[in-house]
Design an enzyme around this catalytic site. Structure first.
Site, PDB file in Angstrom:
ATOM      1  CG  ASN A  10      -1.866   1.126   1.302  1.00  0.00           C
ATOM      2  OD1 ASN A  10      -1.780   2.050   0.480  1.00  0.00           O
ATOM      3  ND2 ASN A  10      -2.763   1.089   2.262  1.00  0.00           N
ATOM      4  NE  ARG A  93      -6.176   1.656  -0.254  1.00  0.00           N
ATOM      5  CZ  ARG A  93      -6.236   2.835   0.358  1.00  0.00           C
ATOM      6  NH1 ARG A  93      -5.153   3.356   0.888  1.00  0.00           N
ATOM      7  NH2 ARG A  93      -7.366   3.464   0.456  1.00  0.00           N
ATOM      8  CG  HIS A 182     -13.077   3.588   2.789  1.00  0.00           C
ATOM      9  ND1 HIS A 182     -13.850   4.560   3.386  1.00  0.00           N
ATOM     10  CD2 HIS A 182     -11.796   3.896   3.065  1.00  0.00           C
ATOM     11  CE1 HIS A 182     -13.066   5.441   3.992  1.00  0.00           C
ATOM     12  NE2 HIS A 182     -11.809   5.059   3.810  1.00  0.00           N
ATOM     13  NE  ARG A 243     -10.677  12.989   3.056  1.00  0.00           N
ATOM     14  CZ  ARG A 243     -10.530  11.665   3.048  1.00  0.00           C
ATOM     15  NH1 ARG A 243     -11.579  10.866   3.099  1.00  0.00           N
ATOM     16  NH2 ARG A 243      -9.329  11.145   2.980  1.00  0.00           N
ATOM     17  CD  GLU A 386      -9.001  -0.931   3.964  1.00  0.00           C
ATOM     18  OE1 GLU A 386      -8.634  -0.526   5.081  1.00  0.00           O
ATOM     19  OE2 GLU A 386      -9.259  -0.171   3.024  1.00  0.00           O
TER      20      GLU A 386
END
Ligand code: ADP
Length: 402
Positions: A10, A93, A182, A243, A386
């Site tokens: 990743n 990823r 996601h 955010r 993940e």
């Protein structure tokens, strides 16, 4: 002997996270992280999974190539080097796969070109992901490299959910639509939730709430995503650590015209200085809960706004799905913050969802139910993984032909 190991990479703009898994039993052999690549203060932290032994290297690591070579060196010390015949593939990823990539894909030059073409819609992430792919390819050109896309799980959304209400020709020209992110986590967690209920994913409808620093919700109908809260970029939807999530798009014109802010300033404001952090100065839910316990009003309001937005999405996805079998909480906040789960589900008894306060407060590692046995809708905590999902998808793709 058949190769069964998968290295998951990743790659961020200044970091490289990795895990080496043996897919015979999905066990982790080693994992680690290189931080602050390109600075004087780079650090490599490597953990050998079996023994739990951790080794750290401090000192400048100039670029991703040097970072991956340093990782390869650490792996080799434990007999797990990248030149091992047991290594089957490397799974990467990749954040944005646009409409083009609907499933994991073995990387070739054409795939790299296509990921590059998506840079305008993922300017922060795709270049870093590509650097990781290029570096790994250069190091082991003979090894299959697989790109696993954060957006892929959401490509099953119907047009009614994926399109914004703007001129479709304009939208197509600039590739403006809801992509969602996601996805690897939503795919894994929705499947694990079905497993927890003793059902096949094709038999259940699940609302997945991935609440980390970034946060997103998805509506998963019989194993397929039909709606998700993030959009063209990861800015839309839930209130997140930094955010804003949803707001009236006219806020942007207003800040530009009346506030005199530039587009870059507004971009930074909404992505980096809003959400929980913008509301109360903290983006860590632990700190916010601590402040609330001390009677801090600002933190309490930030929490309430966070929960209100979450509830709106849960309600919306009840309507989108028609029938909901389970609501699953995952990621840092979802897995650990019992008060968030309690508050988000409070008052939803009419929809058949409830949380048992005692089950909710018990800390545990694995997937578990936190709803009372009598509830029509199961509420679950399902830890996401993940890396395992990327390794599983990589193995499924490459292992077959091996
Ligand atoms: P990322 O989106 O960076 O992958 P994570 O899924 O790891 O994030 O979530 C990180 C967030 O999880 C932290 O910012 C914090 O708000 C929250 N968190 C982690 N542990 C706890 C905890 N014990 N209680 C409440 N919140 C927690």
């Amino acid at each position: 002997m058949t190769a069964t190991r998968v290295l998951v990479l990743n790659s961020g703009s200044s970091s490289l996270k990795y895990q080496l898994l043996d897919m015979r039993d999905a066990s982790r052999l080693a994992l680690g992280l290189v931080e602050r690549i390109g600075e004087q203060t780079s650090r490599l932290k490597h953990t050998v999974a079996g023994s739990g032994e951790t080794r750290e290297q401090d000192g400048p690591i100039a670029d991703h190539d040097a970072a991956l070579k340093a990782v390869a060196g650490e792996l080799a010390r434990d007999g797990l080097g990248l030149d091992s015949p047991d290594l089957l593939a490397i799974g990467h990823r990749v954040v944005h796969g646009g409409m083009f990539f609907t499933e994991p894909t073995v990387v070739d030059d054409g795939v790299i070109t296509e990921i590059e073409r998506l840079i305008p819609v993922a300017p922060l992430h795709n270049p870093a992901n590509l650097t990781g792919i290029r570096t790994a390819r250069a190091l082991r050109p003979d090894l299959p490299q697989v790109a696993v896309f954060d957006t892929a799980f959401h490509t099953t959304m119907p047009e009614s959910a994926a399109r914004y209400a703007i001129d479709p020709r304009l939208a197509d020209r600039y590739r403006v639509r809801r992509y969602g992110f996601h996805g690897t986590s939503h795919a894994y967690v929705s499947r694990e939730t079905a497993r927890l209920l003793g059902k096949d994913p094709s038999e259940v409808n699940v609302i997945v709430l991935h609440l980390g620093n970034g946060a997103s919700a998805s509506a998963v109908e019989r194993g397929r995503c039909v709606d998700t809260s993030m959009g063209l970029t990861p800015l839309e939807g839930l209130v997140m650590g930094t955010r804003s999530g949803d707001l009236d798009p006219a806020v942007i014109f207003h800040l530009a015209r009346v506030g005199g802010m530039s587009m870059d300033e507004i971009d930074t404001l909404l992505n980096k200085r809003s959400g929980l952090f913008g509301l109360c100065g903290d983006n860590d839910m632990r700190e916010i809960r601590r402040r609330i316990d001390e009677g801090d009003q600002e933190a309490a309001l930030a929490f309430d706004i966070y929960i209100h937005r979450l509830k709106k999405y849960i309600g919306a996805y009840f309507a989108v799905l028609g029938k909901v079998d389970a609501i699953a909480f995952t990621a840092g906040v979802g897995e650990n913050a019992a008060p968030v789960r309690q508050a988000a589900i409070a008052g939803l008894e009419g929809l058949g969802a409830a949380v048992d306060p005692e089950l909710n407060s018990v800390r545990g590692d694995g997937a578990r139910l936190i709803s009372p046995g009598s509830a029509r809708v199961a509420v679950a905590v399902v830890p996401t993984d993940e890396e395992l999902e990327i390794a599983t998808q990589t193995y499924a793709l490459v292992g077959k032909s091996n």
